[in-house]
Design a protein around this motif. Sequence first.
Motif, PDB file in Angstrom:
ATOM      1  N   ILE A  84     -16.555   2.049   2.814  1.00 55.57           N
ATOM      2  CA  ILE A  84     -16.041   2.246   4.163  1.00 55.57           C
ATOM      3  C   ILE A  84     -14.535   2.044   4.058  1.00 55.57           C
ATOM      4  O   ILE A  84     -14.065   1.053   3.511  1.00 55.57           O
ATOM      5  CB  ILE A  84     -16.660   1.239   5.161  1.00 55.57           C
ATOM      6  CG1 ILE A  84     -18.192   1.303   5.126  1.00 55.57           C
ATOM      7  CG2 ILE A  84     -16.115   1.486   6.563  1.00 55.57           C
ATOM      8  CD1 ILE A  84     -18.790   2.671   5.397  1.00 55.57           C
ATOM      9  N   SER A  85     -13.796   3.020   4.557  1.00 56.57           N
ATOM     10  CA  SER A  85     -12.333   2.991   4.428  1.00 56.57           C
ATOM     11  C   SER A  85     -11.715   3.718   5.611  1.00 56.57           C
ATOM     12  O   SER A  85     -12.415   4.363   6.383  1.00 56.57           O
ATOM     13  CB  SER A  85     -11.906   3.681   3.125  1.00 56.57           C
ATOM     14  OG  SER A  85     -12.134   5.081   3.210  1.00 56.57           O
ATOM     15  N   THR A  86     -10.413   3.645   5.692  1.00 51.00           N
ATOM     16  CA  THR A  86      -9.725   4.520   6.642  1.00 51.00           C
ATOM     17  C   THR A  86      -9.854   5.950   6.134  1.00 51.00           C
ATOM     18  O   THR A  86     -10.264   6.179   4.993  1.00 51.00           O
ATOM     19  CB  THR A  86      -8.237   4.124   6.767  1.00 51.00           C
ATOM     20  OG1 THR A  86      -7.637   4.185   5.474  1.00 51.00           O
ATOM     21  CG2 THR A  86      -8.072   2.741   7.385  1.00 51.00           C
ATOM     22  N   VAL A  87      -9.510   6.910   6.970  1.00 52.52           N
ATOM     23  CA  VAL A  87      -9.593   8.315   6.584  1.00 52.52           C
ATOM     24  C   VAL A  87      -8.660   8.558   5.396  1.00 52.52           C
ATOM     25  O   VAL A  87      -7.483   8.193   5.442  1.00 52.52           O
ATOM     26  CB  VAL A  87      -9.204   9.237   7.773  1.00 52.52           C
ATOM     27  CG1 VAL A  87      -9.185  10.697   7.351  1.00 52.52           C
ATOM     28  CG2 VAL A  87     -10.157   9.012   8.946  1.00 52.52           C
ATOM     29  N   PRO A  88      -9.170   9.152   4.305  1.00 56.15           N
ATOM     30  CA  PRO A  88      -8.325   9.420   3.139  1.00 56.15           C
ATOM     31  C   PRO A  88      -7.140  10.321   3.500  1.00 56.15           C
ATOM     32  O   PRO A  88      -7.296  11.301   4.230  1.00 56.15           O
ATOM     33  CB  PRO A  88      -9.269  10.125   2.166  1.00 56.15           C
ATOM     34  CG  PRO A  88     -10.645   9.664   2.587  1.00 56.15           C
ATOM     35  CD  PRO A  88     -10.560   9.532   4.083  1.00 56.15           C
ATOM     36  N   GLN A  89      -5.974   9.963   2.975  1.00 53.52           N
ATOM     37  CA  GLN A  89      -4.738  10.714   3.216  1.00 53.52           C
ATOM     38  C   GLN A  89      -4.236  11.295   1.897  1.00 53.52           C
ATOM     39  O   GLN A  89      -4.135  10.561   0.911  1.00 53.52           O
ATOM     40  CB  GLN A  89      -3.659   9.807   3.821  1.00 53.52           C
ATOM     41  CG  GLN A  89      -4.055   9.151   5.126  1.00 53.52           C
ATOM     42  CD  GLN A  89      -4.236  10.155   6.242  1.00 53.52           C
ATOM     43  OE1 GLN A  89      -3.395  11.010   6.462  1.00 53.52           O
ATOM     44  NE2 GLN A  89      -5.370  10.062   6.935  1.00 53.52           N
ATOM     45  N   TRP A  90      -3.906  12.582   1.901  1.00 57.01           N
ATOM     46  CA  TRP A  90      -3.405  13.260   0.702  1.00 57.01           C
ATOM     47  C   TRP A  90      -1.911  13.481   0.834  1.00 57.01           C
ATOM     48  O   TRP A  90      -1.431  13.972   1.848  1.00 57.01           O
ATOM     49  CB  TRP A  90      -4.107  14.604   0.519  1.00 57.01           C
ATOM     50  CG  TRP A  90      -5.535  14.450   0.132  1.00 57.01           C
ATOM     51  CD1 TRP A  90      -6.603  14.302   0.976  1.00 57.01           C
ATOM     52  CD2 TRP A  90      -6.060  14.420  -1.186  1.00 57.01           C
ATOM     53  NE1 TRP A  90      -7.762  14.173   0.260  1.00 57.01           N
ATOM     54  CE2 TRP A  90      -7.451  14.253  -1.084  1.00 57.01           C
ATOM     55  CE3 TRP A  90      -5.478  14.515  -2.453  1.00 57.01           C
ATOM     56  CZ2 TRP A  90      -8.273  14.172  -2.200  1.00 57.01           C
ATOM     57  CZ3 TRP A  90      -6.305  14.449  -3.559  1.00 57.01           C
ATOM     58  CH2 TRP A  90      -7.681  14.284  -3.429  1.00 57.01           C
ATOM     59  N   ARG A  91      -1.177  13.123  -0.256  1.00 57.66           N
ATOM     60  CA  ARG A  91       0.273  13.331  -0.265  1.00 57.66           C
ATOM     61  C   ARG A  91       0.764  13.340  -1.705  1.00 57.66           C
ATOM     62  O   ARG A  91       0.512  12.390  -2.446  1.00 57.66           O
ATOM     63  CB  ARG A  91       0.962  12.223   0.528  1.00 57.66           C
ATOM     64  CG  ARG A  91       2.432  12.467   0.830  1.00 57.66           C
ATOM     65  CD  ARG A  91       3.062  11.338   1.658  1.00 57.66           C
ATOM     66  NE  ARG A  91       2.447  11.073   2.936  1.00 57.66           N
ATOM     67  CZ  ARG A  91       1.541  10.111   3.215  1.00 57.66           C
ATOM     68  NH1 ARG A  91       1.119   9.317   2.324  1.00 57.66           N
ATOM     69  NH2 ARG A  91       1.070   9.936   4.414  1.00 57.66           N
ATOM     70  N   ASP A  92       1.438  14.391  -2.091  1.00 57.54           N
ATOM     71  CA  ASP A  92       2.110  14.456  -3.396  1.00 57.54           C
ATOM     72  C   ASP A  92       1.219  14.055  -4.575  1.00 57.54           C
ATOM     73  O   ASP A  92       1.566  13.181  -5.368  1.00 57.54           O
ATOM     74  CB  ASP A  92       3.375  13.579  -3.394  1.00 57.54           C
ATOM     75  CG  ASP A  92       4.378  14.012  -2.332  1.00 57.54           C
ATOM     76  OD1 ASP A  92       4.478  15.227  -2.077  1.00 57.54           O
ATOM     77  OD2 ASP A  92       5.036  13.131  -1.759  1.00 57.54           O
ATOM     78  N   GLY A  93       0.055  14.671  -4.687  1.00 57.72           N
ATOM     79  CA  GLY A  93      -0.824  14.403  -5.822  1.00 57.72           C
ATOM     80  C   GLY A  93      -1.533  13.070  -5.785  1.00 57.72           C
ATOM     81  O   GLY A  93      -1.981  12.561  -6.814  1.00 57.72           O
ATOM     82  N   GLU A  94      -1.651  12.494  -4.591  1.00 56.87           N
ATOM     83  CA  GLU A  94      -2.293  11.190  -4.452  1.00 56.87           C
ATOM     84  C   GLU A  94      -3.167  11.178  -3.207  1.00 56.87           C
ATOM     85  O   GLU A  94      -2.787  11.706  -2.165  1.00 56.87           O
ATOM     86  CB  GLU A  94      -1.226  10.099  -4.348  1.00 56.87           C
ATOM     87  CG  GLU A  94      -1.780   8.705  -4.196  1.00 56.87           C
ATOM     88  CD  GLU A  94      -0.689   7.645  -4.240  1.00 56.87           C
ATOM     89  OE1 GLU A  94      -0.214   7.352  -5.354  1.00 56.87           O
ATOM     90  OE2 GLU A  94      -0.309   7.145  -3.167  1.00 56.87           O
ATOM     91  N   VAL A  95      -4.332  10.554  -3.325  1.00 53.60           N
ATOM     92  CA  VAL A  95      -5.176  10.299  -2.164  1.00 53.60           C
ATOM     93  C   VAL A  95      -5.230   8.785  -2.011  1.00 53.60           C
ATOM     94  O   VAL A  95      -5.441   8.055  -2.978  1.00 53.60           O
ATOM     95  CB  VAL A  95      -6.588  10.924  -2.290  1.00 53.60           C
ATOM     96  CG1 VAL A  95      -7.350  10.405  -3.504  1.00 53.60           C
ATOM     97  CG2 VAL A  95      -7.382  10.713  -1.007  1.00 53.60           C
ATOM     98  N   THR A  96      -4.983   8.319  -0.794  1.00 56.26           N
ATOM     99  CA  THR A  96      -4.949   6.878  -0.564  1.00 56.26           C
ATOM    100  C   THR A  96      -5.678   6.547   0.731  1.00 56.26           C
ATOM    101  O   THR A  96      -5.739   7.365   1.657  1.00 56.26           O
ATOM    102  CB  THR A  96      -3.490   6.360  -0.543  1.00 56.26           C
ATOM    103  OG1 THR A  96      -3.504   4.934  -0.471  1.00 56.26           O
ATOM    104  CG2 THR A  96      -2.716   6.914   0.610  1.00 56.26           C
ATOM    105  N   MET A  97      -6.236   5.358   0.765  1.00 57.01           N
ATOM    106  CA  MET A  97      -6.966   4.876   1.928  1.00 57.01           C
ATOM    107  C   MET A  97      -7.037   3.362   1.873  1.00 57.01           C
ATOM    108  O   MET A  97      -6.780   2.769   0.834  1.00 57.01           O
ATOM    109  CB  MET A  97      -8.370   5.478   2.025  1.00 57.01           C
ATOM    110  CG  MET A  97      -9.249   5.292   0.814  1.00 57.01           C
ATOM    111  SD  MET A  97      -9.397   6.830  -0.108  1.00 57.01           S
ATOM    112  CE  MET A  97      -8.522   6.466  -1.593  1.00 57.01           C
TER     113      MET A  97
END
Length: 173
Positions: A84-97
């Motif tokens: 369970i995480s925040t909505v994954p965010q994509w930016r500059d070759g990275e996905v973070t949550m």
Amino acid sequence: MSYEIVNVVYRKYDGSLHWHHRGLLLGEDEHGVWTGCAAGSSGHKGDGPAVFWPTPFVMLFPRDAWWTAAFNAAPNKHELYCDISTVPQWRDGEVTMIDLDLDVIRTRRDVPKGRTRRIFLDDEDEFEEHRVRYGYPPEVVENARASAAWLMEAVTSGTAPFGAAPHWLSLVT
């Protein structure tokens, strides 16, 4: 076939680094974006030493949901592991949550060892502890609990993509 490398970065609510690793960007479908790691790939928990994974796995990052999912190849005892995480965010070759502690896990059925498949919600105690420590806002608590309930139902009923190992797994095995 060559794949783009992406950084997969989970953080905790206070911004501290949690699990992170590099993965292969495999593609996307109606469920979201898929990455994969071959057997022997490694990652880190925070600033800790490398952890090597003996079995391949693929990860699903939905476009607008508060969870991620890892589908593990046999013989990993966890066939499916949803964070369970925040909505994954994509930016500059990275996905973070932001990892919100709760996990929905489906164990692998192992008839020779007498193990039946189990589906359970894990780390509720950690969620409660961090909810207080980090001061999770009410909307974060509500989204996390709603996502965990939805995943428990979807995984139990085998709703796509949780019914079977995704074809993406064959790309890293």
